[in-house]
Design a protein around this motif. Sequence first.
Motif, PDB file in Angstrom:
ATOM      1  N   SER A  73      96.665 -35.017  41.293  1.00 30.91           N
ATOM      2  CA  SER A  73      97.495 -34.545  40.173  1.00 30.91           C
ATOM      3  C   SER A  73      98.850 -35.239  40.279  1.00 30.91           C
ATOM      4  CB  SER A  73      97.632 -33.022  40.178  1.00 30.91           C
ATOM      5  OG  SER A  73      98.138 -32.605  41.412  1.00 30.91           O
ATOM      6  N   GLU A  75     102.757 -36.393  39.786  1.00 34.75           N
ATOM      7  CA  GLU A  75     104.003 -35.616  39.810  1.00 34.75           C
ATOM      8  C   GLU A  75     105.065 -36.373  39.031  1.00 34.75           C
ATOM      9  OE1 GLU A  75     104.676 -32.773  42.254  1.00 34.75           O
ATOM     10  OE2 GLU A  75     106.554 -33.423  43.187  1.00 34.75           O
ATOM     11  N   ARG A 130      98.119 -32.298  46.489  1.00 29.92           N
ATOM     12  CA  ARG A 130      97.920 -32.896  45.162  1.00 29.92           C
ATOM     13  C   ARG A 130      96.657 -33.733  45.061  1.00 29.92           C
ATOM     14  NH1 ARG A 130     102.969 -35.508  44.867  1.00 29.92           N
ATOM     15  NH2 ARG A 130     102.054 -36.870  43.287  1.00 29.92           N
ATOM     16  N   THR A 132      93.071 -33.534  44.436  1.00 28.90           N
ATOM     17  CA  THR A 132      92.291 -32.405  43.900  1.00 28.90           C
ATOM     18  C   THR A 132      90.800 -32.567  44.134  1.00 28.90           C
ATOM     19  OG1 THR A 132      92.213 -33.478  41.751  1.00 28.90           O
ATOM     20  CG2 THR A 132      94.007 -31.914  42.120  1.00 28.90           C
TER      21      THR A 132
END
Lengths: 163, 391
Positions: A73, A75, A130, A132
Amino acid sequence: MREIIDILQTDGHATPERIATMTGLDADSVRDQIATWEQEKIIRRYKAVVDLDRMREITGIEVITALIDVSVSPERGVGFDDVAARISQFPEVRSVYLVSGAQDLRCVVTGRSMHDVADFVAQKLATISRVTATATHFVLKTYKDDGELLIGATEDHRLRVAP
Amino acid sequence: MRPLNPAVVACPPSGIRRFFDIAASMEDVISLGVGEPDYATPWRIREAGIYALESGITTYTSNAGLLELREAICADLDRRHGLSYQPADECLITAGVSEGLDLALRALLAPGEEVLIPEPCYVAYGPCVSLAGGTPVTVATGGVDGFRLHADRIADAVTPRTKAILLSSPANPTGAVQAREDLAAVVELAVQHDLYLISDEIYERLSYLSPHVCVAALPGALERTILLSGFSKAYAMTGWRVGYLCAPAPISELACRIHQYTMLCASHMSQLAALEALRSGEADANEMIADYDRRRRIFVKGLCEIGLDCPEPGGAFYAFPSISSTGLTSQDFAERLLYDEHVAVVPGDVFGASGEGYVRCCYATALSELEEALVRIERFLGKLPAAPAAH
């Protein structure tokens, strides 16, 4: 100048003197050019292209390679770069690419056994914050690597003496 | 039994046969005796041939060959040399230059007419002239000036029976590339004596030092020139047997008449592979040519360093070093080198009397093999007794 790179990409051992003979360039300018590229990090290093399947067959030494797709994910501000940099730090990770498609990063990982690689994914990769999801694809056979065809006969079929 | 055809009986068997037999029986031979690329045909071209077979394209084509291929060849010749051959009646697809040469000679020669051939030259030239009923007349060139053509020496050999001059630049076995002005002088001579020119330009893409000079494109040459070329060398397609003959319609049509009765047509799938070569083989060809050039430089330098004087070959993939410093004949040199050091080269005299004192070495072989061959040749030279000094 392009020709110097072509020759070195085929034969990293080629000396400046040999490249100079091959291209008709002056040996000193070939040496200077290579040194410049090395300083500029255009040429990163010189390495051997190894046929791992053949090495296993002949010596019993095994190197497992896996392609691992990693979903991350992103940022704000850094996107995927910080996670990619983290993954890149591990020495068992040979390559890391940001790719288009369903996943975000594609990594090439090597290890001594499938277990080694699986362990690395479970313990180190999947646990990075982060990350996933991961999808691991073990390489079963290599047909061509880094431009080098590893399969098929390289026999010389030519007549030994011909007009 | 009654005697066989005396014209063929009189034709000497190729001088390289013996070396082929010896080399074939040996192990650990490094062969510089080959006459073709060490590359397999580039994959995209092979793939086109495979696709043709898979699609069941296994039939004859028209006698002259696929029109699409003839169009592509004429367009290519136009682009590179500014030649405007008509695909319909000035271009014929042959089973390699070998067939093209035979057709050209048979179309041109009446019995007993002479063909002037600068030598050293490809082994088939003389016999093909004889088999076509003509008389080969060789004109020597020498290593002193890099096997340069001298129009005046060719002129000295012209007789009332002379019909044609057979040229080849770049040349097998010398690798010599002729300068534009020297070729132009030969064209002028042909115009002056109303002679035909047969130009074997199969090595044209393998010109390393200067752009290729196409004989047909020289002033005054087109109407009297038969241009022979093909795909074997530039695209590593020797085994496909596909080449072409381009000439003014009256000659081309006559050549096609012989071809239709003797060959019918060149191989259909080979023609399709050749078409693919012209359409998309350029990058592959350039890569191979660049690689031959690198090996050429390494090998020729190596020959000079071990003491064999070698005129710089500007084309093809042959070096033709002089071995006269050894005091051996080229046959002896080649035979002893093969027995002692297992390196196969071709003795220069098989390419004509003026090839004596030289050997042909093909450098289209892996660099590591070339370097090992140089080591072995140097060792061989070291074991020879010092030759008497030349006067």
